[in-house]
Design a protein around this motif. Structure first.
Motif, short mmCIF file in Angstrom:
data_model
loop_
_atom_site.label_atom_id
_atom_site.label_comp_id
_atom_site.label_asym_id
_atom_site.label_seq_id
_atom_site.Cartn_x
_atom_site.Cartn_y
_atom_site.Cartn_z
N UNK A 120 0.81 -1.22 0.00
CA UNK A 120 0.00 0.00 0.00
C UNK A 120 0.84 1.26 0.00
N UNK A 121 1.80 1.37 -0.89
CA UNK A 121 2.60 2.57 -0.98
C UNK A 121 1.81 3.68 -1.66
N UNK A 122 1.94 4.87 -1.14
CA UNK A 122 1.28 6.02 -1.76
C UNK A 122 2.22 6.60 -2.81
N UNK A 123 1.75 6.64 -4.03
CA UNK A 123 2.60 7.07 -5.15
C UNK A 123 3.17 8.46 -4.96
N UNK A 124 2.36 9.39 -4.46
CA UNK A 124 2.84 10.76 -4.28
C UNK A 124 3.96 10.82 -3.24
N UNK A 125 3.84 10.02 -2.18
CA UNK A 125 4.88 10.00 -1.15
C UNK A 125 6.17 9.39 -1.70
N UNK A 126 6.05 8.30 -2.43
CA UNK A 126 7.22 7.67 -3.03
C UNK A 126 7.90 8.65 -3.98
N UNK A 127 7.11 9.31 -4.82
CA UNK A 127 7.65 10.26 -5.78
C UNK A 127 8.40 11.40 -5.11
N UNK A 128 7.80 11.97 -4.08
CA UNK A 128 8.45 13.10 -3.41
C UNK A 128 9.72 12.68 -2.68
N UNK A 129 9.71 11.50 -2.09
CA UNK A 129 10.90 11.02 -1.37
C UNK A 129 12.05 10.71 -2.34
N UNK A 130 11.74 10.07 -3.45
CA UNK A 130 12.77 9.74 -4.44
C UNK A 130 13.34 11.02 -5.05
N UNK A 131 12.48 11.98 -5.38
CA UNK A 131 12.95 13.25 -5.94
C UNK A 131 13.81 14.01 -4.92
N UNK A 132 13.40 13.99 -3.66
CA UNK A 132 14.19 14.67 -2.63
C UNK A 132 15.57 14.04 -2.51
N UNK A 133 15.64 12.72 -2.54
CA UNK A 133 16.93 12.03 -2.47
C UNK A 133 17.80 12.41 -3.67
N UNK A 134 17.21 12.41 -4.85
CA UNK A 134 17.95 12.75 -6.06
C UNK A 134 18.45 14.20 -5.99
N UNK A 135 17.58 15.12 -5.59
CA UNK A 135 17.97 16.53 -5.51
C UNK A 135 19.03 16.76 -4.44
N UNK A 136 18.91 16.07 -3.31
CA UNK A 136 19.90 16.20 -2.25
C UNK A 136 21.26 15.70 -2.72
N UNK A 137 21.26 14.58 -3.41
CA UNK A 137 22.52 14.04 -3.94
C UNK A 137 23.14 15.02 -4.93
N UNK A 138 22.32 15.62 -5.77
CA UNK A 138 22.82 16.59 -6.74
C UNK A 138 23.44 17.79 -6.04
N UNK A 139 22.82 18.27 -4.97
CA UNK A 139 23.35 19.41 -4.23
C UNK A 139 24.66 19.04 -3.54
N UNK A 140 24.69 17.87 -2.92
CA UNK A 140 25.88 17.45 -2.17
C UNK A 140 27.07 17.20 -3.10
N UNK A 141 26.82 16.57 -4.26
CA UNK A 141 27.90 16.22 -5.17
C UNK A 141 28.20 17.32 -6.18
N UNK A 142 27.32 18.31 -6.26
CA UNK A 142 27.44 19.41 -7.22
C UNK A 142 27.49 18.90 -8.67
N UNK A 143 26.85 17.80 -8.90
CA UNK A 143 26.72 17.22 -10.23
C UNK A 143 25.47 16.36 -10.24
N UNK A 144 24.98 16.03 -11.42
CA UNK A 144 23.79 15.20 -11.52
C UNK A 144 24.09 13.78 -11.06
#
Length: 127
Positions: free
Chosen positions: A49-73
């Protein structure tokens, strides 16, 4: 004759659809999701019973955080959790792929990642 033509066209589409290819390449995945970089779920299939919106926001946040930390995609990230592992792969500039793999399947993560990267490369037309 029309039915045969529709079947051929549909099966060709399914062969080419990266989402379907990834599901076939990683049969033990409990979650397969394509998410926009903003966190909007594009296509999500999961066990439970995963909520798609929650999964989407968490995955995007992880991706964006990684991009900020590494200063690259981000190319990919693997998160190890209790009971499962999450593989997050940059599909293209606008989309992210996320897969959840059961803990018992940990030894196959490298193989799965290689298959996913190959599917992404082929979907972009790179040989």
């Amino acid at each position: 004759m029309l039915f045969r033509s529709a079947f051929v066209e549909t099966s060709e589409y399914l062969k080419e659809d990266p989402f379907v290819q990834i599901k076939r390449a990683v049969p033990s995945a409990t979650l397969v999701a394509i998410i926009s970089k903003e966190g909007m779920p594009i296509k999500v299939e999961s066990v439970g019973d995963l909520q798609e919106a929650m999964v989407g926001s968490m995955v995007a946040a992880l991706s964006n955080l990684t991009t900020v930390m590494l200063k690259t995609q981000m190319e990919y990230s693997i998160l190890h959790g209790v009971g499962a592992h999450l593989i997050v792969v940059q599909f293209d500039i606008d989309r992210i792929i996320a897969l959840s793999i059961p803990e018992e399947d940990e030894s196959n993560i490298g193989t799965y990642l290689a298959k996913i990267k190959e599917i992404i490369k082929l979907s972009k037309g790179v040989k």
